[in-house]
Scaffold this motif. Structure first.
Motif, PDB file in Angstrom:
ATOM      1  N   SER A 104      10.809 -14.431  -2.776  1.00 18.36           N
ATOM      2  CA  SER A 104      10.391 -15.726  -1.995  1.00 18.36           C
ATOM      3  C   SER A 104       9.290 -15.828  -1.218  1.00 18.36           C
ATOM      4  O   SER A 104       8.763 -14.479  -0.574  1.00 18.36           O
ATOM      5  CB  SER A 104      11.519 -15.750  -0.761  1.00 18.36           C
ATOM      6  OG  SER A 104      11.385 -15.111   0.311  1.00 18.36           O
ATOM      7  N   PRO A 105       8.888 -16.774  -0.665  1.00 25.37           N
ATOM      8  CA  PRO A 105       7.480 -16.949  -0.077  1.00 25.37           C
ATOM      9  C   PRO A 105       7.603 -16.186   1.372  1.00 25.37           C
ATOM     10  O   PRO A 105       6.651 -15.942   2.168  1.00 25.37           O
ATOM     11  CB  PRO A 105       7.016 -18.418  -0.048  1.00 25.37           C
ATOM     12  CG  PRO A 105       8.342 -19.051  -0.425  1.00 25.37           C
ATOM     13  CD  PRO A 105       8.954 -18.359  -1.285  1.00 25.37           C
ATOM     14  N   THR A 106       8.871 -16.142   1.756  1.00 24.10           N
ATOM     15  CA  THR A 106       8.946 -15.673   3.199  1.00 24.10           C
ATOM     16  C   THR A 106       9.323 -14.065   3.369  1.00 24.10           C
ATOM     17  O   THR A 106       9.817 -13.671   4.224  1.00 24.10           O
ATOM     18  CB  THR A 106      10.135 -16.545   4.001  1.00 24.10           C
ATOM     19  OG1 THR A 106      11.334 -16.524   3.153  1.00 24.10           O
ATOM     20  CG2 THR A 106       9.606 -17.773   4.197  1.00 24.10           C
ATOM     21  N   GLY A 107       9.248 -13.582   2.222  1.00 24.67           N
ATOM     22  CA  GLY A 107       9.393 -11.844   2.283  1.00 24.67           C
ATOM     23  C   GLY A 107      11.041 -11.290   1.689  1.00 24.67           C
ATOM     24  O   GLY A 107      11.193 -10.251   2.002  1.00 24.67           O
TER      25      GLY A 107
ATOM     26  N   GLY B 169       5.368 -13.823  -5.793  1.00 26.33           N
ATOM     27  CA  GLY B 169       5.828 -14.578  -4.782  1.00 26.33           C
ATOM     28  C   GLY B 169       5.619 -14.428  -3.765  1.00 26.33           C
ATOM     29  O   GLY B 169       5.578 -13.213  -3.026  1.00 26.33           O
ATOM     30  N   GLY B 170       5.167 -15.402  -2.545  1.00 32.56           N
ATOM     31  CA  GLY B 170       4.846 -15.087  -1.168  1.00 32.56           C
ATOM     32  C   GLY B 170       3.695 -14.182  -1.071  1.00 32.56           C
ATOM     33  O   GLY B 170       2.630 -14.273  -2.053  1.00 32.56           O
ATOM     34  N   ASP B 171       3.855 -12.934  -0.226  1.00 30.88           N
ATOM     35  CA  ASP B 171       2.722 -11.850  -0.244  1.00 30.88           C
ATOM     36  C   ASP B 171       3.041 -10.764  -1.103  1.00 30.88           C
ATOM     37  O   ASP B 171       2.648  -9.426  -0.594  1.00 30.88           O
ATOM     38  CB  ASP B 171       2.605 -11.722   1.145  1.00 30.88           C
ATOM     39  CG  ASP B 171       2.112 -12.673   2.029  1.00 30.88           C
ATOM     40  OD1 ASP B 171       1.471 -13.676   1.463  1.00 30.88           O
ATOM     41  OD2 ASP B 171       2.454 -12.804   3.359  1.00 30.88           O
TER      42      ASP B 171
ATOM     43  N   PRO C  90      11.977 -20.364   0.630  1.00 30.67           N
ATOM     44  CA  PRO C  90      11.790 -19.997   1.953  1.00 30.67           C
ATOM     45  C   PRO C  90      13.054 -20.061   2.849  1.00 30.67           C
ATOM     46  O   PRO C  90      13.769 -20.847   3.002  1.00 30.67           O
ATOM     47  CB  PRO C  90      10.800 -21.221   2.582  1.00 30.67           C
ATOM     48  CG  PRO C  90      10.546 -21.890   1.296  1.00 30.67           C
ATOM     49  CD  PRO C  90      11.638 -21.787   0.197  1.00 30.67           C
ATOM     50  N   GLU C  91      13.299 -18.684   3.296  1.00 33.68           N
ATOM     51  CA  GLU C  91      14.552 -18.323   3.994  1.00 33.68           C
ATOM     52  C   GLU C  91      15.828 -18.823   3.351  1.00 33.68           C
ATOM     53  O   GLU C  91      16.811 -18.910   4.115  1.00 33.68           O
ATOM     54  CB  GLU C  91      14.232 -18.778   5.428  1.00 33.68           C
ATOM     55  CG  GLU C  91      13.124 -18.267   6.188  1.00 33.68           C
ATOM     56  CD  GLU C  91      12.839 -18.843   7.386  1.00 33.68           C
ATOM     57  OE1 GLU C  91      13.385 -20.149   7.808  1.00 33.68           O
ATOM     58  OE2 GLU C  91      11.985 -18.344   8.273  1.00 33.68           O
TER      59      GLU C  91
ATOM     60  N   ASN D 260       2.444  -7.539   1.159  1.00 34.91           N
ATOM     61  CA  ASN D 260       3.196  -7.307   2.304  1.00 34.91           C
ATOM     62  C   ASN D 260       4.518  -6.987   2.388  1.00 34.91           C
ATOM     63  O   ASN D 260       5.377  -7.603   2.388  1.00 34.91           O
ATOM     64  CB  ASN D 260       2.793  -8.880   3.085  1.00 34.91           C
ATOM     65  CG  ASN D 260       3.133  -8.966   4.515  1.00 34.91           C
ATOM     66  OD1 ASN D 260       3.733  -7.884   5.193  1.00 34.91           O
ATOM     67  ND2 ASN D 260       3.046 -10.007   5.007  1.00 34.91           N
TER      68      ASN D 260
ATOM     69  N   LYS E 102      13.530  -9.362   3.833  1.00 34.47           N
ATOM     70  CA  LYS E 102      13.599 -10.253   4.848  1.00 34.47           C
ATOM     71  C   LYS E 102      14.994 -10.648   5.094  1.00 34.47           C
ATOM     72  O   LYS E 102      15.184 -11.477   3.867  1.00 34.47           O
ATOM     73  CB  LYS E 102      12.588 -11.141   5.160  1.00 34.47           C
ATOM     74  CG  LYS E 102      12.816 -11.782   6.328  1.00 34.47           C
ATOM     75  CD  LYS E 102      11.594 -13.036   6.639  1.00 34.47           C
ATOM     76  CE  LYS E 102      11.667 -13.534   7.855  1.00 34.47           C
ATOM     77  NZ  LYS E 102      10.796 -14.817   8.161  1.00 34.47           N
TER      78      LYS E 102
END
Length: 177
Positions: free
Chosen positions: A79-82, A5-7, A166-167, A31, A106
């Motif tokens: 999540s795509p946002t970390g 998911g995401g990075d 996302p978030e 990431n 995150k």
């Protein structure tokens, strides 16, 4: 088992030994800029998988087999946002409790559900407001309604699941399979 998911990409590896019990490790790469690697580091690029701390190599005693059994991840959502939510397969040897929910990564928008806005680089058990472990439960619902509010079925097994976007993060009830 592998998840992406995401990075970030995560997968499990079973380690067996002759004189030691079998364990299951969670490895993460990608990431980790916001702590999503779960290794207590903030790294913007990690191509070699790292062992996630606090959730790898876990064991519990089973009364049924009278031996140590590995605690495996039940589900991982990235999540795509970390940020990452991991459901541990605890409580499989007993009817008490549920599945532990572990969070990290995150947390700028309080997406980890701990009431703070600081990223967490290491898997941390989510707590309820009274300080006990947050556990995803399974139970029998007296009735399940459809989207129109009509009774779909009575006495249905339902379970809580974790999801991310996302978030944001959510825990919801679904019909158990």
């Amino acid at each position: 088992m592998s998840f992406a998911g995401g990075d970030l990409t995560a997968f499990t590896v079973e380690r067996t030994g002759v004189s030691s019990p079998t364990t299951i490790d969670l490895l993460v790469c990608g990431n980790g800029r916001w702590g999503g690697l779960g290794s207590n580091t903030f790294s913007s690029s990690q191509s070699t998988p790292l062992r996630a701390k606090n959730v790898s190599g876990l064991l519990e005693y089973s009364d049924a087999t009278q031996s140590l059994q590995p605690i495996a991840p039940h589900a991982i959502t990235i999540s795509p946002t970390g940020h990452v939510l991991l459901t541990l397969n605890t409580g499989t040897t007993t009817e008490v409790g549920g599945r532990d929910l572990v969070v990290w990564g995150k947390n700028y928008e309080s997406e980890l559900g701990n009431g703070k806005k600081a990223s967490i680089p290491i898997p941390t058990t989510l707590e309820t407001p009274d300080g006990s472990r947050f556990m995803l439960r399974r139970r029998t619902a007296k009735r399940v309604l459809d989207l129109h509010g009509k009774i779909w079925k009575n006495n249905v097994q339902v379970e809580q699941c974790a999801a991310v976007g996302p978030e944001n993060s959510a825990v919801y009830w679904k019909i158990a399979s």
